[in-house]
Design a protein around this motif. Sequence first.
Motif, PDB file in Angstrom:
ATOM      1  N   PRO A 353       0.856  -1.196   0.000  1.00  0.00           N
ATOM      2  CA  PRO A 353       0.000   0.000   0.000  1.00  0.00           C
ATOM      3  C   PRO A 353       0.890   1.243   0.000  1.00  0.00           C
ATOM      4  O   PRO A 353       1.981   1.229   0.591  1.00  0.00           O
ATOM      5  CB  PRO A 353      -0.774  -0.123   1.321  1.00  0.00           C
ATOM      6  N   LEU A 354       0.426   2.314  -0.625  1.00  0.00           N
ATOM      7  CA  LEU A 354       1.259   3.510  -0.761  1.00  0.00           C
ATOM      8  C   LEU A 354       1.725   4.047   0.585  1.00  0.00           C
ATOM      9  O   LEU A 354       2.882   4.451   0.735  1.00  0.00           O
ATOM     10  CB  LEU A 354       0.491   4.594  -1.525  1.00  0.00           C
ATOM     11  N   TRP A 355       0.841   4.052   1.594  1.00  0.00           N
ATOM     12  CA  TRP A 355       1.213   4.656   2.865  1.00  0.00           C
ATOM     13  C   TRP A 355       2.280   3.855   3.611  1.00  0.00           C
ATOM     14  O   TRP A 355       2.948   4.366   4.515  1.00  0.00           O
ATOM     15  CB  TRP A 355      -0.016   4.829   3.760  1.00  0.00           C
ATOM     16  N   LEU A 356       2.466   2.597   3.206  1.00  0.00           N
ATOM     17  CA  LEU A 356       3.481   1.753   3.840  1.00  0.00           C
ATOM     18  C   LEU A 356       4.870   1.919   3.219  1.00  0.00           C
ATOM     19  O   LEU A 356       5.866   1.486   3.794  1.00  0.00           O
ATOM     20  CB  LEU A 356       3.073   0.285   3.739  1.00  0.00           C
ATOM     21  N   LEU A 395       4.228  10.487  -4.451  1.00  0.00           N
ATOM     22  CA  LEU A 395       4.560  10.440  -3.025  1.00  0.00           C
ATOM     23  C   LEU A 395       5.381  11.668  -2.633  1.00  0.00           C
ATOM     24  O   LEU A 395       6.064  12.262  -3.473  1.00  0.00           O
ATOM     25  CB  LEU A 395       5.362   9.162  -2.718  1.00  0.00           C
ATOM     26  N   LEU A 455       5.461   5.136   9.714  1.00  0.00           N
ATOM     27  CA  LEU A 455       4.108   4.594   9.577  1.00  0.00           C
ATOM     28  C   LEU A 455       3.066   5.688   9.786  1.00  0.00           C
ATOM     29  O   LEU A 455       2.107   5.819   9.010  1.00  0.00           O
ATOM     30  CB  LEU A 455       3.879   3.463  10.579  1.00  0.00           C
ATOM     31  N   CYS A 457       3.560   9.023   9.578  1.00  0.00           N
ATOM     32  CA  CYS A 457       3.675  10.009   8.496  1.00  0.00           C
ATOM     33  C   CYS A 457       3.096   9.475   7.185  1.00  0.00           C
ATOM     34  O   CYS A 457       2.527  10.231   6.402  1.00  0.00           O
ATOM     35  CB  CYS A 457       5.146  10.414   8.294  1.00  0.00           C
ATOM     36  N   GLY A 458       3.261   8.183   6.954  1.00  0.00           N
ATOM     37  CA  GLY A 458       2.664   7.587   5.756  1.00  0.00           C
ATOM     38  C   GLY A 458       1.163   7.696   5.751  1.00  0.00           C
ATOM     39  O   GLY A 458       0.547   8.038   4.737  1.00  0.00           O
ATOM     40  N   LEU A 459       0.562   7.425   6.908  1.00  0.00           N
ATOM     41  CA  LEU A 459      -0.892   7.537   7.029  1.00  0.00           C
ATOM     42  C   LEU A 459      -1.371   8.974   6.865  1.00  0.00           C
ATOM     43  O   LEU A 459      -2.370   9.258   6.207  1.00  0.00           O
ATOM     44  CB  LEU A 459      -1.346   6.991   8.385  1.00  0.00           C
ATOM     45  N   ILE A 462       0.209  10.461   3.150  1.00  0.00           N
ATOM     46  CA  ILE A 462      -0.087   9.707   1.926  1.00  0.00           C
ATOM     47  C   ILE A 462      -1.456   9.043   1.991  1.00  0.00           C
ATOM     48  O   ILE A 462      -2.286   9.167   1.088  1.00  0.00           O
ATOM     49  CB  ILE A 462       0.974   8.618   1.684  1.00  0.00           C
ATOM     50  N   GLY A 463      -1.673   8.281   3.116  1.00  0.00           N
ATOM     51  CA  GLY A 463      -2.869   7.442   3.207  1.00  0.00           C
ATOM     52  C   GLY A 463      -4.166   8.199   3.199  1.00  0.00           C
ATOM     53  O   GLY A 463      -5.168   7.699   2.757  1.00  0.00           O
TER      54      GLY A 463
END
Length: 463
Positions: A353-356, A395, A455, A457-459, A462-463
Amino acid sequence: MAEWMTLIPAVVAIAVVLWRKEVIVALLLSLFSAELLLLIKGGSSVVGATAVGAVNTLEAMTTVLTDPGNARLLLFALMVGALMAYMRYSGGVAALVTSLVNRGVAKTARQSKLLAFWTGVVIFIESNLSVLTAGILSRGLFDKFKISRAELAYIIDSTSAPICILILLNGWGAYVLGLISPYALQDNPVSVLMSTIPLNFYAIFTLMLLFFTIWTGRHLAPMRRANEQLNKIDGHDEQEVAPTKARYMLVPLLTMIVGMVGFMLWTGNGDLSQGSGSKSVLYATTLSCVVAYLMLLLSKQYNHQQLVNIGFKGMSELLGLVSILLLALALGQSLKNLGTGLYISGVVAETLPLWLIPAMLFLAGALISFTTGTSWGTFAILIPIGMPLVVNLGLPPPLVLAAILGGGVFGDHCSPISDTTAVSAVAAGCDLLEHTRTQLPYALICAGLALVGYLVCGLVMIG
């Protein structure tokens, strides 16, 4: 040959170190297994590869010396031994310790640790110069206040690569800038690079945890035991020399620092960030040795033959660590040829997944740098994977790049086959395995916190 087998040499190295507590044996077996797998990958039979693998292991070590940068690093490690011997036998180290204590600059154990910390922070030009300067300056103080050399190695190692990757006005910044410049990023590459600073969680957490341990005096179990036992391995019980004049230590040390800056400018044609770190640190250390030799000769404390013997005695004290460094460099090249780093990064990059992605790139960087011992090599592997993801998937470039840089620094900081780890042990006068064992728990805590940070920051981003 199955791709997962490229991990075998790294597993062998870690397993043997944990089992036998022998770094050289672990590296030799790991290098042999890497060369064996390369032969099998090339179509040789297991029996044939086993016979030829031993010869190729020797050739791999020989090949290290054909690279000028590697040869300079090994010669630099020997020159460090001579320089530290000159400083010690001159009485300058004992004199400086006495002076710092009398002046109140380092009259307590905490102040001595803070002196090592700030020395490493201020000297951000080159990681090896940082650990060398802070280590030489602080060894006598740590002995006086009964602080283990393992703790000194932890302090100077934790203020080298983490500082270099945060300040970036050095060869590290120039190298990363060169890697990201070819990609069509929305922002200027310099702006992207600067924006990674607040997102480089591993380096930030490393410095924060280090400062906390210095200020509070609280340590995790391995470091606490090292301080309680005051491990005598590799120089902690070095010969006491009566204090003379602090200048016998300060002048060579300042020569090395100023010389490093001058040689960086010279090799970079006036641009500090473009200078050659391997050339500059060798030239500066050699110049410092010459200055220390001449000062002692002119002071008539020692004659020429005695000084030659002292220099070679200092070099001989570091032969074990130079051997480890040679094997580590050979293993790193063999793992690169085997494709260990590419395999790890490929596994991590598949179907995520992109956020990961930032968290997984950090994890991949940590694994690659720890198993290969090179941060710059990790950058070279992962930036060409991460930057196209940034361009194609939209991203945030600073987050992805910061995750890669932080993961690379993790291995440079704590891998037993990293040159910075070895040089930190040399500068502190600490056994390499002791340094790795006592520092690793702190590094793993910071890596865990950084992973959580990516994790989150990804959420959020991005998420």
